[in-house]
Write a protein that holds these residues in place. Structure first.
Motif, PDB file in Angstrom:
ATOM      1  N   ILE A  35     -11.142  32.297 -18.775  1.00  0.00           N
ATOM      2  CA  ILE A  35     -10.494  31.055 -19.467  1.00  0.00           C
ATOM      3  C   ILE A  35     -11.037  30.681 -20.891  1.00  0.00           C
ATOM      4  N   ARG A  36     -12.012  31.572 -21.199  1.00  0.00           N
ATOM      5  CA  ARG A  36     -12.955  31.044 -22.471  1.00  0.00           C
ATOM      6  C   ARG A  36     -12.124  30.879 -23.691  1.00  0.00           C
ATOM      7  N   LYS A  37     -10.992  31.367 -23.603  1.00  0.00           N
ATOM      8  CA  LYS A  37     -10.209  31.318 -24.947  1.00  0.00           C
ATOM      9  C   LYS A  37      -8.972  30.265 -24.828  1.00  0.00           C
ATOM     10  N   PHE A  38      -8.973  29.529 -23.547  1.00  0.00           N
ATOM     11  CA  PHE A  38      -7.948  28.661 -23.273  1.00  0.00           C
ATOM     12  C   PHE A  38      -8.020  27.437 -24.010  1.00  0.00           C
ATOM     13  N   SER A  39      -6.880  26.834 -24.358  1.00  0.00           N
ATOM     14  CA  SER A  39      -7.019  25.664 -25.097  1.00  0.00           C
ATOM     15  C   SER A  39      -7.483  24.481 -24.144  1.00  0.00           C
ATOM     16  N   TYR A  40      -7.991  23.552 -24.705  1.00  0.00           N
ATOM     17  CA  TYR A  40      -8.362  22.118 -24.239  1.00  0.00           C
ATOM     18  C   TYR A  40      -7.512  21.742 -23.432  1.00  0.00           C
ATOM     19  N   GLU A  41      -5.958  21.594 -24.058  1.00  0.00           N
ATOM     20  CA  GLU A  41      -4.924  21.076 -23.407  1.00  0.00           C
ATOM     21  C   GLU A  41      -4.630  21.774 -22.017  1.00  0.00           C
ATOM     22  N   LEU A  42      -4.743  23.244 -22.075  1.00  0.00           N
ATOM     23  CA  LEU A  42      -4.513  24.093 -20.819  1.00  0.00           C
ATOM     24  C   LEU A  42      -5.426  23.942 -19.992  1.00  0.00           C
ATOM     25  N   LEU A  43      -6.847  23.794 -20.260  1.00  0.00           N
ATOM     26  CA  LEU A  43      -7.707  23.599 -19.372  1.00  0.00           C
ATOM     27  C   LEU A  43      -7.651  22.297 -18.542  1.00  0.00           C
ATOM     28  N   VAL A 100       0.957  32.204 -24.601  1.00  0.00           N
ATOM     29  CA  VAL A 100       1.381  31.514 -25.715  1.00  0.00           C
ATOM     30  C   VAL A 100       0.252  31.033 -26.345  1.00  0.00           C
ATOM     31  N   LEU A 101       0.234  31.400 -27.864  1.00  0.00           N
ATOM     32  CA  LEU A 101      -0.669  31.182 -28.762  1.00  0.00           C
ATOM     33  C   LEU A 101      -0.418  29.935 -29.836  1.00  0.00           C
ATOM     34  N   GLY A 102      -1.444  29.308 -30.128  1.00  0.00           N
ATOM     35  CA  GLY A 102      -1.636  28.428 -31.318  1.00  0.00           C
ATOM     36  C   GLY A 102      -2.921  28.139 -31.655  1.00  0.00           C
ATOM     37  N   TYR A 103      -2.824  27.204 -32.837  1.00  0.00           N
ATOM     38  CA  TYR A 103      -4.273  26.898 -33.230  1.00  0.00           C
ATOM     39  C   TYR A 103      -4.668  25.582 -32.579  1.00  0.00           C
ATOM     40  N   GLU A 104      -5.896  25.550 -32.479  1.00  0.00           N
ATOM     41  CA  GLU A 104      -6.555  24.350 -31.853  1.00  0.00           C
ATOM     42  C   GLU A 104      -7.991  24.196 -32.554  1.00  0.00           C
ATOM     43  N   LYS A 105      -8.135  23.109 -33.480  1.00  0.00           N
ATOM     44  CA  LYS A 105      -9.302  23.055 -34.287  1.00  0.00           C
ATOM     45  C   LYS A 105      -9.618  24.379 -34.993  1.00  0.00           C
ATOM     46  N   GLY A 106      -8.802  24.800 -35.695  1.00  0.00           N
ATOM     47  CA  GLY A 106      -9.089  25.943 -36.349  1.00  0.00           C
ATOM     48  C   GLY A 106      -9.003  27.376 -36.077  1.00  0.00           C
ATOM     49  N   GLU A 107      -8.967  27.451 -34.588  1.00  0.00           N
ATOM     50  CA  GLU A 107      -8.957  28.481 -33.799  1.00  0.00           C
ATOM     51  C   GLU A 107      -7.857  28.735 -32.880  1.00  0.00           C
ATOM     52  N   ARG A 109      -5.984  29.745 -30.117  1.00  0.00           N
ATOM     53  CA  ARG A 109      -6.352  29.619 -28.491  1.00  0.00           C
ATOM     54  C   ARG A 109      -5.005  30.021 -27.904  1.00  0.00           C
ATOM     55  N   ILE A 110      -5.561  30.215 -26.466  1.00  0.00           N
ATOM     56  CA  ILE A 110      -4.200  30.429 -25.369  1.00  0.00           C
ATOM     57  C   ILE A 110      -3.865  29.095 -24.900  1.00  0.00           C
ATOM     58  N   PHE A 111      -2.433  28.573 -24.965  1.00  0.00           N
ATOM     59  CA  PHE A 111      -1.765  27.671 -24.555  1.00  0.00           C
ATOM     60  C   PHE A 111      -1.057  27.767 -23.135  1.00  0.00           C
ATOM     61  N   ALA A 112      -1.024  28.958 -22.726  1.00  0.00           N
ATOM     62  CA  ALA A 112      -0.226  29.413 -21.505  1.00  0.00           C
ATOM     63  C   ALA A 112      -0.613  30.759 -21.267  1.00  0.00           C
TER      64      ALA A 112
END
Length: 116
Positions: A35-43, A100-107, A109-112
């Motif tokens: 889970i280390r590259k998961f977005s905060y939203e996903l976590l 599913v990938l996107g940016y979160e705080k400039g990085e 991250r995995i959104f799903a």
């Protein structure tokens, strides 16, 4: 920044290593690394008890082949979905892998992420 501003090749260069990490950590049952590259939203949305059960009991999630076939990208809004054909080392057949990938705080991250 929007990940869809990147070229297909740029996204692939990001997506493939992230997907490979997910497979590796899933096979090893290393939840923290998985889970280390998961977005905060996903976590926030994860049911850690259910995910823990999957890691412990799922033959598929612990026996994924590291070989993968990249099927393509789907772009939507501020996210891109990378699709993979996935096989198991224990079960016959093929599965569809989705990340599913996107940016979160400039990085990026995995959104799903899922295999079905």
């Amino acid at each position: 920044m929007n990940i869809n501003d990147l070229s297909d090749q740029q996204i692939i260069e990001i997506a493939h290593p992230m997907w490979d990490d997910l497979i590796q950590y899933s096979n090893k049952g290393q939840y923290g690394k998985f889970i280390r590259k998961f977005s905060y939203e996903l976590l926030l949305g994860l049911n850690e008890v259910e995910l823990g059960k999957q890691f412990k009991h799922s033959t598929l999630s612990r026996n994924l082949s590291e070989e993968r076939d990249f099927l393509g990208l789907i772009r939507r809004g501020e996210h891109v979905t990378a699709l993979y054909r996935v096989r198991s080392t224990e079960r016959e057949g093929e599965w569809l892998g989705r990340m599913v990938l996107g940016y979160e705080k400039g990085e990026v991250r995995i959104f799903a992420a899922s295999i079905f």
